[in-house]
Design an enzyme around this catalytic site. Structure first.
Site, PDB file in Angstrom:
ATOM      1  CG  ASP A 149       0.961 -16.469  -6.401  1.00  5.82           C
ATOM      2  OD1 ASP A 149       0.600 -15.241  -5.782  1.00  5.82           O
ATOM      3  OD2 ASP A 149       0.223 -17.036  -7.307  1.00  5.82           O
ATOM      4  CG  ASP A 199      -8.524   0.027  -1.812  1.00  3.58           C
ATOM      5  OD1 ASP A 199      -7.216   0.505  -1.692  1.00  3.58           O
ATOM      6  OD2 ASP A 199      -8.769  -1.155  -1.613  1.00  3.58           O
ATOM      7  CB  CYS A 204      -7.791  -5.591   5.267  1.00  2.55           C
ATOM      8  SG  CYS A 204      -7.896  -3.804   6.024  1.00  2.55           S
ATOM      9  N   PRO A 242      -2.407 -14.071  -1.652  1.00  8.16           N
ATOM     10  CG  PRO A 242      -2.502 -15.311  -3.423  1.00  8.16           C
ATOM     11  CD  PRO A 242      -3.476 -14.359  -2.548  1.00  8.16           C
ATOM     12  CE  LYS A 268      -3.983   1.941   3.661  1.00 12.80           C
ATOM     13  NZ  LYS A 268      -3.352   0.652   3.344  1.00 12.80           N
ATOM     14  NE  ARG A 282      -3.682  -1.249   9.600  1.00 13.03           N
ATOM     15  CZ  ARG A 282      -3.786  -2.217   8.786  1.00 13.03           C
ATOM     16  NH1 ARG A 282      -4.589  -3.414   9.116  1.00 13.03           N
ATOM     17  NH2 ARG A 282      -3.239  -2.524   7.548  1.00 13.03           N
TER      18      ARG A 282
HETATM   19  C1  EPZ Z   1      -2.815  -2.992  -2.653  1.00 14.57           C
HETATM   20  O1  EPZ Z   1      -2.994  -4.088  -1.828  1.00 14.57           O
HETATM   21  C2  EPZ Z   1      -3.374  -2.019  -1.646  1.00 14.57           C
HETATM   22  N1  EPZ Z   1      -2.680  -2.108  -0.448  1.00 14.57           N
HETATM   23  C3  EPZ Z   1      -4.876  -2.478  -1.413  1.00 14.57           C
HETATM   24  O2  EPZ Z   1      -5.507  -1.411  -0.454  1.00 14.57           O
HETATM   25  C4  EPZ Z   1      -5.879  -2.459  -2.519  1.00 14.57           C
HETATM   26  O3  EPZ Z   1      -7.009  -2.854  -2.060  1.00 14.57           O
HETATM   27  C5  EPZ Z   1      -4.989  -3.471  -3.670  1.00 14.57           C
HETATM   28  O4  EPZ Z   1      -3.570  -3.091  -3.880  1.00 14.57           O
HETATM   29  C6  EPZ Z   1      -5.571  -3.593  -4.958  1.00 14.57           C
HETATM   30  O5  EPZ Z   1      -5.775  -2.099  -5.612  1.00 14.57           O
HETATM   31  C7  EPZ Z   1      -1.550  -1.438  -0.555  1.00 14.57           C
HETATM   32  O6  EPZ Z   1      -1.272  -0.455  -1.382  1.00 14.57           O
HETATM   33  C8  EPZ Z   1      -0.719  -1.161   0.875  1.00 14.57           C
HETATM   34  P1  EPZ Z   1      -2.836  -6.749  -4.988  1.00 14.57           P
HETATM   35  P2  EPZ Z   1      -2.155  -5.602  -2.659  1.00 14.57           P
HETATM   36  O7  EPZ Z   1      -1.708  -7.428  -5.065  1.00 14.57           O
HETATM   37  O8  EPZ Z   1      -0.848  -5.061  -3.403  1.00 14.57           O
HETATM   38  C9  EPZ Z   1      -3.900 -11.180  -6.022  1.00 14.57           C
HETATM   39  C10 EPZ Z   1      -6.595  -0.422   1.473  1.00 14.57           C
HETATM   40  O9  EPZ Z   1      -7.555  -0.551   1.921  1.00 14.57           O
HETATM   41  N2  EPZ Z   1      -2.556 -11.454  -5.970  1.00 14.57           N
HETATM   42  O10 EPZ Z   1      -3.027  -5.631  -6.202  1.00 14.57           O
HETATM   43  O11 EPZ Z   1      -2.074  -6.625  -1.673  1.00 14.57           O
HETATM   44  C11 EPZ Z   1      -4.715 -10.648  -4.751  1.00 14.57           C
HETATM   45  O12 EPZ Z   1      -5.222 -11.948  -4.094  1.00 14.57           O
HETATM   46  C12 EPZ Z   1      -5.718  -1.849   0.865  1.00 14.57           C
HETATM   47  O13 EPZ Z   1      -5.741   0.453   1.332  1.00 14.57           O
HETATM   48  C13 EPZ Z   1      -2.095 -12.777  -6.054  1.00 14.57           C
HETATM   49  O14 EPZ Z   1      -2.953 -13.650  -6.419  1.00 14.57           O
HETATM   50  O15 EPZ Z   1      -3.209  -5.986  -3.797  1.00 14.57           O
HETATM   51  C14 EPZ Z   1      -6.015 -10.059  -5.177  1.00 14.57           C
HETATM   52  O16 EPZ Z   1      -6.811 -10.610  -5.469  1.00 14.57           O
HETATM   53  C15 EPZ Z   1      -6.811  -3.011   0.972  1.00 14.57           C
HETATM   54  N3  EPZ Z   1      -0.996 -13.280  -5.982  1.00 14.57           N
HETATM   55  C16 EPZ Z   1      -5.146  -9.356  -6.418  1.00 14.57           C
HETATM   56  O17 EPZ Z   1      -4.128 -10.100  -7.030  1.00 14.57           O
HETATM   57  C17 EPZ Z   1       0.245 -12.226  -5.540  1.00 14.57           C
HETATM   58  O18 EPZ Z   1       1.379 -12.571  -5.367  1.00 14.57           O
HETATM   59  C18 EPZ Z   1      -4.779  -7.955  -6.332  1.00 14.57           C
HETATM   60  O19 EPZ Z   1      -3.929  -7.828  -5.268  1.00 14.57           O
HETATM   61  C19 EPZ Z   1      -0.387 -10.845  -5.272  1.00 14.57           C
HETATM   62  C20 EPZ Z   1      -1.829 -10.353  -5.433  1.00 14.57           C
END
Ligand code: EPZ
Length: 419
Positions: A124, A307, A116, A122, A22, A400
């Site tokens: 940012d 995950d 989820c 965020p 996914k 999903r």
């Molecule tokens: C991806 O989400 C995955 N989703 C998530 O899988 C996965 O848990 C996550 O990466 C971490 O590996 C997809 O690929 C569709 P991040 P993403 O940006 O990109 C913070 C599942 O169950 N952050 O790596 O949203 C954020 O809050 C899903 O398949 C900021 O602060 O995750 C988090 O604490 C759940 N500012 C950390 O970084 C930003 O602009 C990691 O988030 C972006 C992120």
């Protein structure tokens, strides 16, 4: 809305083919917007998030054919316009449309992404990087508008290896003038898969899988008809492996790209499971589990993935002794602890630490799904509990991300039904 009825007690035996990823296919679908031609994705998982993303691409004028695990996207002609609604608000990866549309047409107006509820999540990092590339951004209450005639490549230092931000910056950088360098990039295999497709479009991108990625922008990609096979879903594979550990048994998972499974399968080895590897499969055998796991910390790839944290918790609740999980990525990812406690688990949560005291066994209960991976973890708990468990997935989270969790567990000997 979905309800899963699970009767615990059966060991799991047999073989299953792991679906496409996914978290790989969603960025690949966004990337297809860059290609003024046909992009053919093989091994595409037949899951709800792919259907949501397909709706978004169709709203942008793409033509899409989807036949089980084959997805064909024709992005020759697109009609840019504001995109929003359920498809955008349900899928976190919808935000990747922004980077792709900025590259293709220099403009995008998109609703806030969903996904989820496992933390604030965020965006940012995404928009700070776009601004540095020269994009003007207007934030509205329910969305954002981005515009830039010609982005300029630059050096971007990510404060945290965000998967989505890395992917979005890569997609935008494909249309920027000059070179973009991302320092502190995420290293996930799904990002490597995205960059493989971009290279097939003729884009110069290097360093995928490392923390420094370099992209050379170019305009008007006519990659022609490009075909790509989506990597296997390491989280689905891990979910099934953890189910075999919790319920005991011996299962074989057919999967491409085995090295990405290492950090997921290591904890099972530490718990006393036997892990064997072949060319395109791994095999998990578990008769009993030794004492607790000590401490497991979630971390960006190649660390233990967040995950898999809920699924690990469902395994550890019946492992003798004490185990500790530290969730370092998301601030609200212990939803299932309360549901597992209803089944007899002994879990103490304090901030981002979960301390688990193993109990002899869980008992069946009515439990509620709050997120995708937590839902899969509750099914694991039901498979190893005494009696019947009803997993109420009111928001349809599980399908999903899981193409056929009921069929797969049934084939492996689990007693599970779904309505
Ligand atoms: C991806 O989400 C995955 N989703 C998530 O899988 C996965 O848990 C996550 O990466 C971490 O590996 C997809 O690929 C569709 P991040 P993403 O940006 O990109 C913070 C599942 O169950 N952050 O790596 O949203 C954020 O809050 C899903 O398949 C900021 O602060 O995750 C988090 O604490 C759940 N500012 C950390 O970084 C930003 O602009 C990691 O988030 C972006 C992120």
């Amino acid at each position: 809305m979905a309800v899963y009825y699970v009767e615990g007690g059966n060991c799991l035996f047999g073989e299953c083919e792991i679906q496409g990823s996914k978290n790989a296919v969603l960025p690949l679908m966004a990337a297809a917007l860059l290609n003024e031609g046909y992009t053919v994705l093989h091994n595409c998982p037949n899951i709800k998030d792919v259907h949501y993303m397909s709706d978004i691409l169709c709203d942008l004028g793409c033509k899409i054919w989807h036949d089980k695990n084959l997805l064909i996207i024709d992005a020759t002609e697109i009609s840019p316009g504001a995109i929003g609604g359920e498809s955008v608000s349900n899928v976190r990866a919808s935000i990747l449309i922004a980077g792709a549309m900025l590259s293709r047409v220099g403009h995008v107006m998109i609703g806030l992404p969903g996904g989820c509820r496992i933390g604030e999540r965020p965006t940012d990092f995404h928009f700070d990087a776009f601004e540095k590339m020269g994009v003007s951004i207007i934030h509205y209450e329910d969305g954002v508008e981005c515009e830039c005639d010609r982005m300029k490549g630059c050096e971007i230092n990510l404060p945290f290896p965000s998967v989505g931000a890395t992917e979005n910056i890569i997609l935008a950088a494909t249309g920027a003038e000059g070179i973009t360098i991302i320092n502190g990039a995420a290293r996930e295999p799904e990002i490597v898969d995205l960059c493989l497709l971009l290279q097939q479009f003729g884009i110069l991108v290097e360093g995928a899988g490392t923390s420094r990625i370099t992209i050379k922008g170019s305009k008007g990609l006519t990659g022609g008809d490009v075909a790509h096979s989506v990597i296997s879903d390491r989280i689905v594979a891990g979910t099934y492996a953890y189910a075999a550990a919790a319920a005991k048994g011996c299962i074989t998972c057919k999967i491409n790209n085995l090295p990405m499974m290492e950090s997921i399968l290591n904890p099972l080895s530490l718990l006393g499971c036997k892990i064997e590897y072949g060319n395109d499969y791994f095999k998990v055998t578990c008769h009993e589990m030794h004492n607790g796991l000590g401490s497991i910390v979630t971390a960006p790839y190649p660390g233990f993935p967040t995950d898999m944290q809920s699924q690990l918790m469902s395994v550890l609740v019946t492992v003798p002794g004490k185990s500790v999980i530290e969730e370092n990525i998301f601030e609200k990812r212990y939803h299932i602890a309360g549901e597992l406690a209803k089944m007899g688990a002994c879990i103490h949560i304090k901030n981002d630490i979960a301390v688990i005291e193993g109990v002899d066994c869980l008992h069946g209960e009515n439990v509620r799904v709050c997120d995708l991976r937590g839902g899969a973890a509750l099914i694991i708990a039901g498979l190893c509990a005494k009696g019947a468990t009803v997993v109420d997935d009111a928001f349809g989270y599980i399908d999903r991300g899981y193409e056929n969790i009921v069929g797969d567990f049934t084939r492996l000997g689990g007693c599970i039904q779904y309505e």
